[in-house]
Design a protein around this motif. Structure first.
Motif, short mmCIF file in Angstrom:
data_model
loop_
_atom_site.label_atom_id
_atom_site.label_comp_id
_atom_site.label_asym_id
_atom_site.label_seq_id
_atom_site.Cartn_x
_atom_site.Cartn_y
_atom_site.Cartn_z
N LEU A 43 0.84 -1.19 0.00
CA LEU A 43 0.00 0.00 0.00
C LEU A 43 0.88 1.24 0.00
N HIS A 44 0.32 2.37 -0.47
CA HIS A 44 1.15 3.56 -0.66
C HIS A 44 0.88 4.65 0.37
N ASN A 45 -0.39 4.85 0.71
CA ASN A 45 -0.74 5.91 1.64
C ASN A 45 -0.40 5.51 3.08
N LYS A 46 0.27 6.42 3.79
CA LYS A 46 0.73 6.12 5.15
C LYS A 46 -0.43 5.81 6.09
N ALA A 56 -4.94 -0.36 7.91
CA ALA A 56 -4.95 -1.77 7.50
C ALA A 56 -4.21 -2.63 8.51
N SER A 57 -3.08 -2.14 8.99
CA SER A 57 -2.30 -2.89 9.99
C SER A 57 -3.10 -3.08 11.28
N ALA A 58 -3.87 -2.05 11.65
CA ALA A 58 -4.67 -2.13 12.88
C ALA A 58 -5.85 -3.08 12.71
N ILE A 59 -6.57 -2.96 11.61
CA ILE A 59 -7.78 -3.77 11.41
C ILE A 59 -7.44 -5.24 11.17
N VAL A 60 -6.44 -5.50 10.35
CA VAL A 60 -6.13 -6.88 9.96
C VAL A 60 -5.23 -7.57 10.99
N LEU A 61 -4.24 -6.82 11.53
CA LEU A 61 -3.22 -7.44 12.37
C LEU A 61 -3.22 -6.97 13.83
N GLU A 87 -6.69 -0.49 -0.75
CA GLU A 87 -6.35 0.90 -0.50
C GLU A 87 -7.53 1.82 -0.75
N HIS A 88 -8.25 1.59 -1.85
CA HIS A 88 -9.39 2.46 -2.17
C HIS A 88 -10.57 2.22 -1.24
N LEU A 89 -10.72 0.99 -0.76
CA LEU A 89 -11.80 0.70 0.18
C LEU A 89 -11.57 1.43 1.51
N ILE A 90 -10.33 1.41 2.00
CA ILE A 90 -10.01 2.10 3.25
C ILE A 90 -10.15 3.61 3.08
N SER A 91 -9.76 4.13 1.91
CA SER A 91 -9.90 5.57 1.64
C SER A 91 -11.38 5.98 1.63
N THR A 92 -12.22 5.13 1.03
CA THR A 92 -13.67 5.40 1.01
C THR A 92 -14.23 5.36 2.43
N MET A 93 -13.80 4.38 3.21
CA MET A 93 -14.24 4.26 4.59
C MET A 93 -13.83 5.50 5.38
N ASN A 94 -12.64 6.00 5.13
CA ASN A 94 -12.16 7.22 5.79
C ASN A 94 -13.04 8.41 5.44
N SER A 95 -13.48 8.46 4.18
CA SER A 95 -14.35 9.57 3.74
C SER A 95 -15.67 9.54 4.49
N PHE A 96 -16.22 8.32 4.68
CA PHE A 96 -17.46 8.17 5.46
C PHE A 96 -17.27 8.75 6.86
#
Length: 691
Positions: free
Chosen positions: A225-228, A234-239, A457-466
């Protein structure tokens, strides 16, 4: 439901141990009482050959007595007051121990718990025990310093530890109690040069492997993934790895009531269980039941391994494992007994779990869902499958929030208003983030891996927008809610009785609700009246800084040397008390040297008059045209002047010494003040002065 009864009695014992201060004599008595009660239990049981049913009542009493003393005894067993080998009770020059948790790394330091195994004094090695919080200042000249210390490393450090200090100011976070619940009562600050690593093969093999495996997975997410911020989420949710999360991201999830998705817990383990349970749908019939149960438990614990065996995922894995065993093997089971059994064995392993926020919220949420979800879900019968699924998610969220909101308010002092729509909209994306994240971790690098990484990456970005949308909505949170323990107990009574009323229409419930709400209203009104009538000065105890609060019905004025509202020390030492006392918009900060005046407060040239109270701030030798009289003399920065010389120009009734003064100067002033019959209050290593 035997484990419900066992758990209740055992919890009473733990609470008794938490209420009373540990001492060795009482600890010995507890141990003897524990042994005697269980010996009598088995003696009577074996003597009667389990045939005399009339004795069962007495056997039960003996067993409950045993559980009560066991809970009390286990809650004290690691405390320095009763632990003879604890390193704090031994004279030593060097401490030897193993790092027993994954180090927490920030930009400035590394922090970890060290399990002490030996102490050294003049070359003589002795056995030791106990946990020590180690803070190591990072060596900025070396980029690899942060990777030097890992779980399981055995190290040697100097023995200049200090006891963890209690809170110094009103409403300040009780860090001492927090660490005490993690069996830590002492801390030490070091540089990397003070630490000598002597071995790297210590610690639990499974935990060490789990943590290092998770670190490899975190690195793979960084490479995928590219965005910090996306990598951190992702690291928090998955791991369950939260070290990379910025405070801004944490605040966003917290204020929308979705912070639970960032901690791998019951939600995540439940999703993993549901997926694998669905994939094993073909294992039907009595012959497959045991095999399916074993496979599901194994898969749940493999996921726990991937997440590094974090405490929250261990709780969830144990709870679900008990549920799988109960529902897959037992002929009949009670869900409350199963939940109580998992909690009982967890607390048997570590009684201090009961005082951890995560433990309390996890079990309350599960109990709320089990008790309330079926009834809430039954309120609306929706035939459309998509809308029905949304309503199911909403019902689960409502049930969990009803069960936990009084405790959330008590600990965090705010309530997320839009928790329901935020959770409904985020629960599905979080599920897919978990699925996609696991696929990204399992798949080798290539086109398919890149495609799934792009989707993630795009799913997490969309979730962030929500979440940004909900956070920006007006009145997204109700903050500044400070309640006492009996308040949240009343709130639980109101919630429970209200549910009974809605379900059974019992009119007596209205009377109970009215009494509870009236008690809360009266308490609130009395406190508000006192606040309007009182004028109070609070001199805060802050490391090397000054903070003096003047409180009245208009609000508060904070007089400080250099602190602003955004400073870390202000946020830690002063802000919680302001938040608990009044609206932050009514707070004015005045810097030392500035003049300020309003109806009952006058500040000029370090002279302060507040109503009929006055004080003078003295930090260096000053010239006076005339003498002044004040109630308090506030001394800072160890001024080079004798006390009797100050008295020539300033007449005062009491002296306040803050932490900017040296220990030598404080002792000198105290001795001279005692001879002059003047009262002295020392803020250094002491509680704030409230006047």
């Amino acid at each position: 439901m035997p484990f419900v009864r066992f758990l209740m009695v055992y919890l009473i014992g733990i609470c008794a141990g938490n209420y009373f201060l540990p001492d060795s004599k009482t600890y010995a008595f507890l141990y003897i009482a524990e042994v005697v009660s269980i010996c009598f239990f088995f003696g009577i049981a074996i003597g009667s050959r389990y045939r005399n049913f009339e004795l069962y009542r007495y056997l039960s009493i003996l067993f409950y007595i045993f559980l009560f003393f066991l809970g009390w005894h286990l809650s004290w067993q690691h405390h320095p007051a009763v632990q003879q080998l604890h390193f704090s009770r031994q004279k030593s020059q060097i401490l030897v121990g193993s790092i027993n948790e994954e180090p927490k790394i920030t930009r400035k330091n590394i922090r970890f718990s060290l399990n002490i195994t030996h102490t050294i004094l003049q070359g003589s090695v002795s056995e030791g025990s106990g946990n020590l919080l180690v803070n190591i200042k990072l060596d900025t000249s070396s980029e690899d310093t942060s990777s030097v210390f890992r779980y399981g490393d055995k190290i040697m450090i100097p023995s200049n530890h200090i006891e963890v200090t209690p809170p110094r100011n009103p409403n300040e976070f009780d860090y001492k109690a927090y660490l005490g619940n993690h069996l830590i009562w002492h801390q030490i600050n070091l540089s990397s040069a003070d630490v000598l690593k002597i071995d790297s093969n210590g610690g639990n093999v499974f935990i060490k492997y789990a943590l290092r495996f998770r670190q490899k997975m975190v690195e793979k997410l960084k490479g995928s993934l590219h965005n910090k911020d996306v990598v951190a989420i992702a690291s928090a949710i998955v791991l369950g790895y939260r070290d990379q999360l910025d405070q801004e991201v944490l605040n966003k999830f917290s204020q929308t009531g979705t912070i639970h998705v960032l901690a791998v817990s019951g939600l995540h383990v439940g999703i993993v269980f549901a997926v694998f349970s669905a994939l094993l749908f073909w294992m039907k019939g009595a012959g497959w039941r045991f095999i399916k149960a074993v496979l599901l438990i194994l898969l749940v614990w493999i996921y726990a391994l991937i997440t590094g065996f974090s405490p929250s995922v261990l709780r969830a894995a144990i709870m679900i494992s008990f549920g799988i065993v109960a529902f897959s093997i037992a002929r009949s089971s009670n869900i409350y007994n199963t939940i109580a059994a998992s909690a009982f064995f967890l607390l048997l392993y570590k009684p201090q779990f009961i005082f951890e926020i995560g433990f309390e919220l996890s079990y309350l949420a599960v109990l709320g869902i089990v008790l309330l979800y079926p009834k809430i879900h039954a309120c609306f019968i929706i035939k459309n499958r998509f809308l029905s699924a949304i309503w199911s998610y909403a019902a689960v969220s409502i049930a969990a929030q009803i069960a936990t909101f009084p405790l959330v308010i008590y600990y965090f002092h705010f309530f997320p208003v839009y928790f329901l729509p935020a959770n409904v909209l985020i629960i599905l994306p979080v599920s897919f983030v978990l699925y996609l994240g696991l696929l990204v971790l399992l798949l080798p690098y290539g086109k398919i891996h890149s495609a799934f990484s792009w989707l993630l990456e795009h799913l997490i970005s969309t979730m962030n927008s929500f979440l940004n949308t909900f956070e920006d909505l007006p009145y997204s949170t109700v903050g500044g809610i400070w309640i006492e323990p009996w308040h949240y107990l009343l709130l639980y009574i109101v919630s429970f009785v209200l549910i009974l009323f809605l379900l059974y229409k019992d009119k007596r419930s209205i009377s109970i609700i009215f009494i509870c709400l009236t008690a809360l209203l009266i308490d609130r009104s009395v406190k508000e009246i006192r606040k309007q009538l009182s004028q109070e000065i609070r001199i805060y105890s802050i490391y090397r800084n000054m903070g003096i609060g003047f409180f009245d019905k208009r609000g508060a004025v904070i007089y400080t040397d250099s602190l602003t509202k955004e400073d870390r020390r202000f946020q830690y030492s002063i802000a919680p008390n302001l938040d608990a006392s009044l609206n932050q918009s009514k707070v004015i900060v005045v810097n030392q040297g500035d003049s300020f005046q309003r109806a009952n407060l006058f500040i000029r040239d370090n002279i302060i008059q507040f109503g009929n109270k006055s004080l003078f701030i003295y930090s260096k030798k000053q010239q006076f045209a005339d003498t002044i009289s004040v109630d308090l003399l506030y001394i800072r920065d160890s001024p080079k002047i004798e006390l009797h010389e100050i008295q020539k120009n300033i007449h005062f009734g009491k002296i306040i010494l803050d932490s900017s003064n040296t220990d030598r100067y404080i002792q000198k002033v105290k001795e001279k003040a005692q001879r002059m019959n003047i009262s002295v209050y020392v803020l250094k290593n002491n509680f704030a002065y409230v006047w």
